[in-house]
Each structure stands twice: as C-alpha cells, then as structure tokens.
Motif scaffolding. Structure first.
Motif, PDB file in Angstrom:
ATOM      1  N   LYS A   1      -8.006  13.710 -10.836  1.00  0.00           N
ATOM      2  CA  LYS A   1      -7.025  13.403 -11.882  1.00  0.00           C
ATOM      3  C   LYS A   1      -7.641  13.436 -13.276  1.00  0.00           C
ATOM      4  O   LYS A   1      -7.001  12.998 -14.237  1.00  0.00           O
ATOM      5  CB  LYS A   1      -6.410  12.029 -11.610  1.00  0.00           C
ATOM      6  CG  LYS A   1      -5.816  11.864 -10.218  1.00  0.00           C
ATOM      7  CD  LYS A   1      -4.728  12.886  -9.921  1.00  0.00           C
ATOM      8  CE  LYS A   1      -4.164  12.698  -8.515  1.00  0.00           C
ATOM      9  NZ  LYS A   1      -3.134  13.708  -8.179  1.00  0.00           N
TER      10      LYS A   1
ATOM     11  N   ARG B   1      -4.829   3.845   1.434  1.00  0.00           N
ATOM     12  CA  ARG B   1      -3.876   4.662   0.674  1.00  0.00           C
ATOM     13  C   ARG B   1      -2.542   4.839   1.404  1.00  0.00           C
ATOM     14  O   ARG B   1      -1.625   5.489   0.889  1.00  0.00           O
ATOM     15  CB  ARG B   1      -4.479   6.016   0.362  1.00  0.00           C
ATOM     16  CG  ARG B   1      -5.259   6.153  -0.953  1.00  0.00           C
ATOM     17  CD  ARG B   1      -5.886   4.932  -1.482  1.00  0.00           C
ATOM     18  NE  ARG B   1      -6.517   5.178  -2.784  1.00  0.00           N
ATOM     19  CZ  ARG B   1      -7.154   4.269  -3.491  1.00  0.00           C
ATOM     20  NH1 ARG B   1      -7.252   3.035  -3.025  1.00  0.00           N
ATOM     21  NH2 ARG B   1      -7.686   4.545  -4.657  1.00  0.00           N
TER      22      ARG B   1
ATOM     23  N   TRP C   1      -6.176   9.193  -3.426  1.00  0.00           N
ATOM     24  CA  TRP C   1      -4.920   9.144  -4.171  1.00  0.00           C
ATOM     25  C   TRP C   1      -3.758   9.038  -3.203  1.00  0.00           C
ATOM     26  O   TRP C   1      -3.951   8.867  -2.006  1.00  0.00           O
ATOM     27  CB  TRP C   1      -4.799  10.355  -5.102  1.00  0.00           C
ATOM     28  CG  TRP C   1      -5.890  10.362  -6.139  1.00  0.00           C
ATOM     29  CD1 TRP C   1      -7.083  11.009  -6.085  1.00  0.00           C
ATOM     30  CD2 TRP C   1      -5.908   9.618  -7.366  1.00  0.00           C
ATOM     31  NE1 TRP C   1      -7.842  10.733  -7.195  1.00  0.00           N
ATOM     32  CE2 TRP C   1      -7.147   9.887  -8.005  1.00  0.00           C
ATOM     33  CE3 TRP C   1      -4.997   8.772  -7.996  1.00  0.00           C
ATOM     34  CZ2 TRP C   1      -7.488   9.325  -9.225  1.00  0.00           C
ATOM     35  CZ3 TRP C   1      -5.333   8.223  -9.224  1.00  0.00           C
ATOM     36  CH2 TRP C   1      -6.562   8.493  -9.824  1.00  0.00           C
ATOM     37  N   TRP C   2      -2.550   9.145  -3.727  1.00  0.00           N
ATOM     38  CA  TRP C   2      -1.349   8.924  -2.917  1.00  0.00           C
ATOM     39  C   TRP C   2      -0.450  10.158  -2.981  1.00  0.00           C
ATOM     40  O   TRP C   2       0.753  10.065  -3.198  1.00  0.00           O
ATOM     41  CB  TRP C   2      -0.600   7.696  -3.438  1.00  0.00           C
ATOM     42  CG  TRP C   2      -1.361   6.416  -3.254  1.00  0.00           C
ATOM     43  CD1 TRP C   2      -1.260   5.541  -2.212  1.00  0.00           C
ATOM     44  CD2 TRP C   2      -2.328   5.840  -4.147  1.00  0.00           C
ATOM     45  NE1 TRP C   2      -2.113   4.475  -2.392  1.00  0.00           N
ATOM     46  CE2 TRP C   2      -2.781   4.622  -3.569  1.00  0.00           C
ATOM     47  CE3 TRP C   2      -2.862   6.241  -5.361  1.00  0.00           C
ATOM     48  CZ2 TRP C   2      -3.727   3.807  -4.177  1.00  0.00           C
ATOM     49  CZ3 TRP C   2      -3.809   5.432  -5.963  1.00  0.00           C
ATOM     50  CH2 TRP C   2      -4.236   4.225  -5.386  1.00  0.00           C
ATOM     51  N   ASP C   3      -1.040  11.321  -2.784  1.00  0.00           N
ATOM     52  CA  ASP C   3      -0.292  12.574  -2.940  1.00  0.00           C
ATOM     53  C   ASP C   3       0.405  13.017  -1.658  1.00  0.00           C
ATOM     54  O   ASP C   3       1.218  13.939  -1.688  1.00  0.00           O
ATOM     55  CB  ASP C   3      -1.236  13.688  -3.413  1.00  0.00           C
ATOM     56  CG  ASP C   3      -1.804  13.414  -4.796  1.00  0.00           C
ATOM     57  OD1 ASP C   3      -1.016  13.070  -5.689  1.00  0.00           O
ATOM     58  OD2 ASP C   3      -3.028  13.505  -4.975  1.00  0.00           O
TER      59      ASP C   3
ATOM     60  N   LEU D   1       0.922   4.210 -12.217  1.00  0.00           N
ATOM     61  CA  LEU D   1       1.225   4.616 -10.843  1.00  0.00           C
ATOM     62  C   LEU D   1       2.548   4.007 -10.415  1.00  0.00           C
ATOM     63  O   LEU D   1       2.786   2.804 -10.601  1.00  0.00           O
ATOM     64  CB  LEU D   1       0.102   4.147  -9.920  1.00  0.00           C
ATOM     65  CG  LEU D   1       0.007   4.725  -8.517  1.00  0.00           C
ATOM     66  CD1 LEU D   1      -0.359   6.204  -8.566  1.00  0.00           C
ATOM     67  CD2 LEU D   1      -1.048   3.953  -7.705  1.00  0.00           C
TER      68      LEU D   1
END
Length: 553
Positions: free
Chosen positions: A249, A477, A501-503, A524
């Motif tokens: 990011k 996550r 991350w939380w993709d 977020l």
C-alpha cells in the motif's frame, strides 16, 4: 375487588385481560432466557486422562461447507463464512507462484550474495547497498521473522543481506546454521576499510533505520525506499509476516511493484507464494547437534504429517478432538493406504501423552523425548537458558528442544496441522509449515502435494474468529464481521503466506485493527477497503523522519 356496605363483591376479570397478562409474562420469560448467559464449559475444566474421542456429531464435509454455523447456514446466507469456507482458497494453488519466487530468490542471491559482492571492484562495492536483518533471542517465531523480513526487503530493494550478530554470535547460533549468502557487520566494516570507501570515494558507512512499531514515524507507506542513498537500511519491529507486506500500500508505484513481484497480488489469495519458506530454505539449516537429534527421532524415514499444538499448559479435550479430525482429513488428502507417520510437537507434555494412544489407532506416532536423548545438545551447560517466567508460554522443556521440534516438524512430507488453546497458526507454526512446503517443492511445481491445516475446536469459534487477535496470527485478517459465529469444529486449509491486508472476499478487520491502521495513515472500512486519497493526504502532511547511525571504522 371492592367493598360496599360491608359486603365484599368479586370483580369479574375479562378473558381479554387474561390473554394480555399471559402474553406479557410469556414475553418476560423469553427475555430472561435470551439474556441468560451461556454456560461456559471451560476447556480447562477437564483433564486429558479423560478419554479423547473423534468428534463425529457433524461430518467434516458438512462442517467445512458451513453447516453448524448457527442461523446463517440454515438461511444459506452469504453474509458470513465458516473457517473451512474461508480456507478453500488456500488449497494447493501456491505451487506455481512459489516456484517463480524460488527462481527470483535464487537470482537475487547470485547477484547480491556475499560470494559475488565481496569480490566486486572497490568503486562498485562502495556504491553497493545492504539491508540488515537483526534479531534477539526471544521467541523463535517472532525473531526469525525479523531476519526473514530483512531478507525479503533485500530482494525488493535489490541490496545484499547482512545478518546481525551479538558479541560475535548469530541469533540462535548454537542451533541454527546460516548459509554463506549473507554478510556480517564485521565483514562489511572490514571491506569498507579495505576498499577505501571513505578516503577514496567519500562514502561514509551509515545505516538508516525505520521502526515499523512506531506508526507515526515509520516511512513504510510514504517513502520510496528504493531511492534511499544510505549504504545500509535496517527495518526494525518486523515481528511477523505483516511488516514486509505493508509495502503493498506504499504510495509510490515503484515500491508497490517491488512488493507484488515478491509477494504476489494480495487480492489473489489462492495463488500467493511461499516467500518466507523459500527464504528459509536458502538461508538457514539445523546445526550439527540439532540435526543429530532430528535424525535420532526419525531413524531415516521422514514423517508424513506434523501436528503442532500450542496449548499454553491448558488441558483442552475439545482441542485434542478437533486435532484428531484434522489429522484424519490430512490422511484423506494424502491418499496413502499404509499407516502414515505423524510427528507431535507441543509446549504441553500432558497433551502428547494423552493424544498419542488415539492417533496410534490409525498412524505411527513419533515425538522427540528430550529426556531420553543423550547427544551433545542435551548438555545442560550449552546454549540458551530456560526462562522460568516464560514456562507457561514456551513450555517446561529446555529451550533447545524447540529447535529440534521445529526442524523435526518441518520434515513433514505432506501436511502440517496447527491447533491451539487460544490462537491457531502462531508464527512458530507458520514457519514450520512454510519450511516444510519449501522442502517439498521439487524442481518443478507439478506433482507437489502439501497442505497447511488449521484445527479449530468449536469453543474458539463462538464469536467467529474474533479472538484470533494479534498481527502475528495467521487468521487475524479474517477475524472481523464476515466470520460466522457458533461454528462447529473446523479443519481449514491455511495460507502459507499470512495476508497482511483485507483484499480477499471473506477478509474483514477487527475494530482494534481499524484503529491501529489509523495511526499509519490508513482509513480502513469494516470490510477492509482503503481510502487511498486519505493516505496520500496523510503522507503529504507527514513530517519525514530520517534516523541514521554512523559507523566508526
């Protein structure tokens, strides 16, 4: 009732009044039942000598498809997922990407490894860059991630790796041997003088430091590290798999591309590479003493499955039952007709004693009993001292046993199963599985068969994965609102590269993580999406912190 002229008369009560009062009392009763706390059958209230049975109340296939997850499963709702459903993305899709990263790491160390770089012409050597990976000798999983994160950063930045020493010793140097691909600071100082980097080329030996654990000061998201000019970079506070993946990011495309080239695409969870396993494969190996102990246990035949149980000295029968089911699943995936060999590793000796008879019914059980081993490493005067205040955390065994267990469990050919009293998939278990998978990736990705499985007992899932807190835990996550409550026992495929991350589809953050990310400049949402405009604004207004350490040669 009322009294008139000294005579009592009974007032008539209507049928409607009776129905109203009845409905009120019934409502109060239901409210009391709903508010009544659920009885907490503490998993520590029963001792292991009670017989452990395989849990057969719900079939494993039903459990993984979401059955037994409260009202959600009955409604076939897509509002949440069980751990088994979440884990389906991690079933075997990592081989091609892992093979690609293996070649990438191999090429990196051919170009930037110590064997080549130390022989560069003086001017080229003095212009070369380095990354320091340095750790203490605390918990093995967290400390090893510090070194591996340094190695990963060296790949991303196209620099050479330095592994830090303390008083001339590598971290855990009595138990781990390090390859010749990296430098030491002592050698870098020597070569800096030898090549006259200061006198002839005017290049001072300076190290720039950045601390990931100080979110208001770190440059992990706001700076282009590939443009840093200092000879050495030290990224501190990298206790798990998360820190190095924060560059996904970073606001600079060059850094984002470097991260994606090594770690794959964060949103494509099913095919992310086994980065840390591949790095361990080329950087570390067991010391001679540890190898002797491992070979003493194995007797020349590698295990098929390893079970790691982090019990913190608790006696959870439910955890043992769930682990038995997970071993059976690993056996089905294995497809072997003969009895598989299963390695048991735990910080709690009573678990080993109690679960062994159950596993022995369908598999050969092996375990390192350090009290029976008489090799060089068992000499009480050598190596790390046991710390009494960490006995509950690490177990009562001498500390060197953890290194034998680590390299023993990483010899598993087909599966590593992680179970726990509280948090499943600790950094120690992650690295066991990562190294085992790397060891089993041959010269091509085809034909490879390996699984990392997480074993969850139902009481860990009453509120979904909400209690898998801590960035070092592999399921953190997935711990947000998209994780179904009231799940039955689960045996889930698990990522070899823990996401940062939380993709992914079923990833969602905890409130505490939303708040923690805010300190890094990340806004977020509850579903894990990021406001990139806010991050750009944060970085524009952020004061650039440059902390350097000069070396006196």
């Amino acid at each position: 009732m009322m009294r008139r002229h000294g005579v009592w008369r009974r007032r008539r009560v209507s049928v409607g009044s009776i129905l109203i009062f009845g409905a009120i009392f019934a409502g109060i009763g239901l409210l009391i039942l709903n508010l009544r706390p659920v009885r907490d059958d503490s998993p520590t209230s029963r001792d292991f000598p009670i017989e452990i049975h395989d849990s057969v109340s719900i079939s494993e296939s039903d459990s993984e498809s979401g059955a037994g997850v409260g009202v959600w499963s009955k409604r076939k709702s897509s509002s949440c997922a069980s751990v088994g459903e979440m884990g389906k993305e991690f079933e075997g899709g990592f081989w091609d990407e892992s093979f690609r990263v293996r070649k990438l790491i191999q090429n990196h160390f051919e170009l930037n490894g110590a064997l080549r770089v130390r022989n560069l012409p003086p001017q080229q050597f003095c212009q070369h860059g380095f990354v320091l990976g340095k750790s203490a000798e605390a918990g093995f999983g967290n400390e090893m991630y510090k070194i591996l994160s340094g190695a990963a950063l060296s790949v991303m930045l196209n620099r050479s790796l330095i592994i830090g020493q303390t008083r001339g010793k590598f971290p855990f140097g009595d138990y781990i041997s390090y390859s010749n691909l990296s430098f030491t600071m002592k050698e870098i100082k020597h070569l800096w003088r030898l090549n006259k980097c200061v006198k002839k080329y005017g290049r001072q030996l300076i190290m720039r430091t950045d601390d990931f654990e100080k979110p208001m000061k770190t440059n992990v998201l706001c700076s282009n590290w590939r443009r840093w000019k200092q000879p050495i970079i030290w990224f501190q506070g990298t206790n798990d798999a998360v820190a190095a993946q924060f560059f996904f990011k970073n606001i600079h495309p060059e850094m984002r591309n470097a991260a994606s080239n090594l770690f794959g695409k964060p949103e494509v969870l099913h095919s992310r590479p086994n980065v840390f396993g591949e790095l361990m494969r080329v950087l570390i190996s067991p010391s001679e003493d540890v190898e002797q102990a491992v070979n003493w246990v194995l007797g020349g035949v590698d295990p098929d499955i390893s079970l790691h149980m982090r019990m913190l000295m608790n006696r959870s029968v439910r955890a043992a039952q769930a682990a038995l089911n997970c071993i059976r699943k690993a056996m089905r995936n294995l497809g072997k007709a003969s009895r598989p060999r299963v390695v048991l590793v735990s910080d709690t000796p009573s678990l080993i004693k109690s679960i062994t008879p159950n596993i022995s019914k369908f598999a050969e059980v092996i375990h390192f009993d350090y009290e029976l081993f008489k090799g060089n490493i068992s000499d009480g005067g050598k190596g790390l001292r046991s710390l009494e205040f960490r006995a509950k955390d690490w177990g009562p065994a001498p500390r060197w046993v953890a290194f034998v267990d680590f390299f023993l469990a990483s010899r598993a050919k087909h599966a590593v199963v992680s179970g726990a009293h509280r948090r499943v998939g600790t950094t120690y278990a992650q690295l066991i599985a990562a190294l085992a998978a790397a060891n089993n990736l041959g010269d091509s990705p085809t034909g490879s068969n390996f699984s990392f499985l997480s074993s969850f007992q139902s009481d860990l899932l009453r509120e979904g994965l909400r209690f898998q807190i801590g960035w070092g835990h592999v399921w953190n996550r997935f711990a947000g609102p998209l994780s179904c409550h009231n799940q039955h026992n689960q045996c889930a495929f698990t990522p070899l590269l823990p996401p940062a991350w939380w993709d992914g589809l079923w990833q969602s953050p905890l409130t505490r993580d939303i708040n923690r990310l805010a300190d890094y400049g990340i806004q977020l949402t509850s579903f894990g999406t990021i406001d990139e405009t806010h991050l750009q604004s944060f970085c524009s207004s952020k004061k650039v912190v440059v902390k350097t350490i000069p070396y006196i040669l």
